[in-house]
Design a protein around this motif. Sequence first.
Motif, PDB file in Angstrom:
ATOM      1  N   GLY A 189       0.788  -1.232   0.000  1.00  0.00           N
ATOM      2  CA  GLY A 189       0.000   0.000   0.000  1.00  0.00           C
ATOM      3  C   GLY A 189       0.814   1.272   0.000  1.00  0.00           C
ATOM      4  N   TYR A 190       2.127   1.182  -0.156  1.00  0.00           N
ATOM      5  CA  TYR A 190       2.982   2.366  -0.187  1.00  0.00           C
ATOM      6  C   TYR A 190       3.251   2.778  -1.632  1.00  0.00           C
ATOM      7  N   ARG A 191       3.477   4.064  -1.834  1.00  0.00           N
ATOM      8  CA  ARG A 191       3.786   4.601  -3.153  1.00  0.00           C
ATOM      9  C   ARG A 191       5.024   5.470  -3.060  1.00  0.00           C
ATOM     10  N   LYS A 192       5.807   5.440  -4.130  1.00  0.00           N
ATOM     11  CA  LYS A 192       7.017   6.251  -4.172  1.00  0.00           C
ATOM     12  C   LYS A 192       6.645   7.684  -4.515  1.00  0.00           C
ATOM     13  N   LEU A 193       7.102   8.630  -3.715  1.00  0.00           N
ATOM     14  CA  LEU A 193       6.847  10.046  -3.931  1.00  0.00           C
ATOM     15  C   LEU A 193       8.171  10.746  -4.229  1.00  0.00           C
ATOM     16  N   SER A 194       8.172  11.544  -5.275  1.00  0.00           N
ATOM     17  CA  SER A 194       9.366  12.310  -5.650  1.00  0.00           C
ATOM     18  C   SER A 194       9.096  13.791  -5.458  1.00  0.00           C
ATOM     19  N   ALA A 195      10.029  14.472  -4.848  1.00  0.00           N
ATOM     20  CA  ALA A 195       9.882  15.913  -4.646  1.00  0.00           C
ATOM     21  C   ALA A 195       9.968  16.641  -5.983  1.00  0.00           C
ATOM     22  N   ARG A 196       9.159  17.677  -6.142  1.00  0.00           N
ATOM     23  CA  ARG A 196       9.187  18.461  -7.370  1.00  0.00           C
ATOM     24  C   ARG A 196      10.518  19.211  -7.461  1.00  0.00           C
ATOM     25  N   PRO A 197      11.208  19.098  -8.592  1.00  0.00           N
ATOM     26  CA  PRO A 197      12.514  19.774  -8.694  1.00  0.00           C
ATOM     27  C   PRO A 197      12.374  21.280  -8.567  1.00  0.00           C
ATOM     28  N   ARG A 198      13.333  21.898  -7.918  1.00  0.00           N
ATOM     29  CA  ARG A 198      13.289  23.342  -7.682  1.00  0.00           C
ATOM     30  C   ARG A 198      14.710  23.892  -7.764  1.00  0.00           C
ATOM     31  N   HIS A 199      14.849  25.001  -8.477  1.00  0.00           N
ATOM     32  CA  HIS A 199      16.157  25.610  -8.616  1.00  0.00           C
ATOM     33  C   HIS A 199      16.602  26.174  -7.276  1.00  0.00           C
TER      34      HIS A 199
ATOM     35  N   ALA B   5      18.280  28.757  -6.590  1.00  0.00           N
ATOM     36  CA  ALA B   5      18.232  30.215  -6.469  1.00  0.00           C
ATOM     37  C   ALA B   5      16.842  30.770  -6.755  1.00  0.00           C
ATOM     38  N   GLN B   6      15.827  29.898  -6.734  1.00  0.00           N
ATOM     39  CA  GLN B   6      14.472  30.367  -7.043  1.00  0.00           C
ATOM     40  C   GLN B   6      13.939  31.254  -5.921  1.00  0.00           C
ATOM     41  N   GLU B   7      13.287  32.351  -6.323  1.00  0.00           N
ATOM     42  CA  GLU B   7      12.676  33.267  -5.371  1.00  0.00           C
ATOM     43  C   GLU B   7      11.171  33.236  -5.578  1.00  0.00           C
ATOM     44  N   ALA B   8      10.444  32.954  -4.516  1.00  0.00           N
ATOM     45  CA  ALA B   8       8.993  32.819  -4.629  1.00  0.00           C
ATOM     46  C   ALA B   8       8.329  34.129  -5.045  1.00  0.00           C
ATOM     47  N   ASP B   9       8.816  35.257  -4.513  1.00  0.00           N
ATOM     48  CA  ASP B   9       8.211  36.552  -4.847  1.00  0.00           C
ATOM     49  C   ASP B   9       8.458  36.902  -6.310  1.00  0.00           C
ATOM     50  N   ALA B  10       9.653  36.591  -6.810  1.00  0.00           N
ATOM     51  CA  ALA B  10       9.953  36.912  -8.202  1.00  0.00           C
ATOM     52  C   ALA B  10       9.180  36.022  -9.161  1.00  0.00           C
ATOM     53  N   ALA B  11       8.873  34.775  -8.751  1.00  0.00           N
ATOM     54  CA  ALA B  11       8.137  33.871  -9.630  1.00  0.00           C
ATOM     55  C   ALA B  11       6.735  34.362  -9.894  1.00  0.00           C
ATOM     56  N   GLU B  12       6.121  35.006  -8.905  1.00  0.00           N
ATOM     57  CA  GLU B  12       4.758  35.519  -9.088  1.00  0.00           C
ATOM     58  C   GLU B  12       4.717  36.588 -10.169  1.00  0.00           C
ATOM     59  N   THR B  13       5.790  37.333 -10.317  1.00  0.00           N
ATOM     60  CA  THR B  13       5.826  38.415 -11.301  1.00  0.00           C
ATOM     61  C   THR B  13       5.779  37.880 -12.724  1.00  0.00           C
ATOM     62  N   PHE B  14       6.351  36.722 -12.961  1.00  0.00           N
ATOM     63  CA  PHE B  14       6.463  36.171 -14.299  1.00  0.00           C
ATOM     64  C   PHE B  14       5.372  35.161 -14.639  1.00  0.00           C
ATOM     65  N   LYS B  15       4.407  34.975 -13.769  1.00  0.00           N
ATOM     66  CA  LYS B  15       3.300  34.068 -14.090  1.00  0.00           C
ATOM     67  C   LYS B  15       2.448  34.661 -15.204  1.00  0.00           C
ATOM     68  N   LYS B  16       1.939  33.782 -16.041  1.00  0.00           N
ATOM     69  CA  LYS B  16       1.119  34.225 -17.173  1.00  0.00           C
ATOM     70  C   LYS B  16      -0.224  34.742 -16.663  1.00  0.00           C
ATOM     71  N   ASN B  17      -0.523  35.975 -17.036  1.00  0.00           N
ATOM     72  CA  ASN B  17      -1.798  36.579 -16.648  1.00  0.00           C
ATOM     73  C   ASN B  17      -2.252  37.464 -17.797  1.00  0.00           C
ATOM     74  N   PHE B  18      -2.864  36.895 -18.802  1.00  0.00           N
ATOM     75  CA  PHE B  18      -3.207  37.626 -20.013  1.00  0.00           C
ATOM     76  C   PHE B  18      -4.197  38.772 -19.764  1.00  0.00           C
ATOM     77  N   PRO B  19      -5.287  38.575 -19.018  1.00  0.00           N
ATOM     78  CA  PRO B  19      -6.204  39.717 -18.801  1.00  0.00           C
ATOM     79  C   PRO B  19      -5.525  40.926 -18.183  1.00  0.00           C
ATOM     80  N   ALA B  20      -4.623  40.674 -17.221  1.00  0.00           N
ATOM     81  CA  ALA B  20      -3.951  41.809 -16.600  1.00  0.00           C
ATOM     82  C   ALA B  20      -3.053  42.518 -17.612  1.00  0.00           C
ATOM     83  N   ALA B  21      -2.409  41.759 -18.502  1.00  0.00           N
ATOM     84  CA  ALA B  21      -1.568  42.375 -19.525  1.00  0.00           C
ATOM     85  C   ALA B  21      -2.398  43.191 -20.501  1.00  0.00           C
TER      86      ALA B  21
END
Length: 228
Positions: free
Chosen positions: A141-151, A153-169
């Motif tokens: 009943g166990y499953r192998k879980l892999s952590a999502r790869p993450r850089h 030097a990734q910055e969470a605040d900076a990532a929000e700026t580059f998210k796709k948001n067409f209506p806002a653009a």
Amino acid sequence: MGSAISLRTDFDGARLRLLARQAKDANQARRLLALASIYDGGSRSDAARLGSVTLQIVRDWVVRFNARGPDGLINGKAPGKSSLLNDTQRAALAQAIERGPTPYLDGVVRWRLCDLGQWLWEEFRVSVSEQTLGRELRSMGYRKLSARPRHHAQEADAAETFKKNFPAAVVELGAGDLRVSQVLQGSFLPQPVLSTASRSPLHFLLRNHLLGDDGDRTLQIRRRIDRQ
């Protein structure tokens, strides 16, 4: 030469032929008909020709039929290789997984298949490959879980700026344009009655996004906007 093994006496040829007509397994029906010929007084060689097998195989059919009846003539599923782990070892493995590794003893902060294989060897001297251990864990009943790869030097605040948001653009590009605000509110869609000369690049961009035109025109219009 040894004598032939006698068939059990609680069946006869007619009953075996009836069971063969009702059987859903073709091999079982063929074997029942071969044994029915023996009940009717035929020789073992005749039964072998009828079943397209050798005399030794007919003997095996007789042994299986005498032991288990008609069900003994059905091919069983091979049991396969027995499991390397017993119930006690599985229970200990489950406890180790639920408890988690001890960093200063196990040298890891989370279990991997290779780590669990090493743990099994140290505890029970049982060598299990990662593939076999993975199948064992899935059956438990166990499953192998892999952590999502993450850089790193990734910055969470900076990532929000580059998210796709067409209506806002679009709002930013068409600030102050009444037609843009109407399109975003759903009260206006670009109509084809307007002349091509009177349409702005922003108009085509909105129309392609809302009406689902091909992406090549959208890409060309975006390039025109960038040049302007």
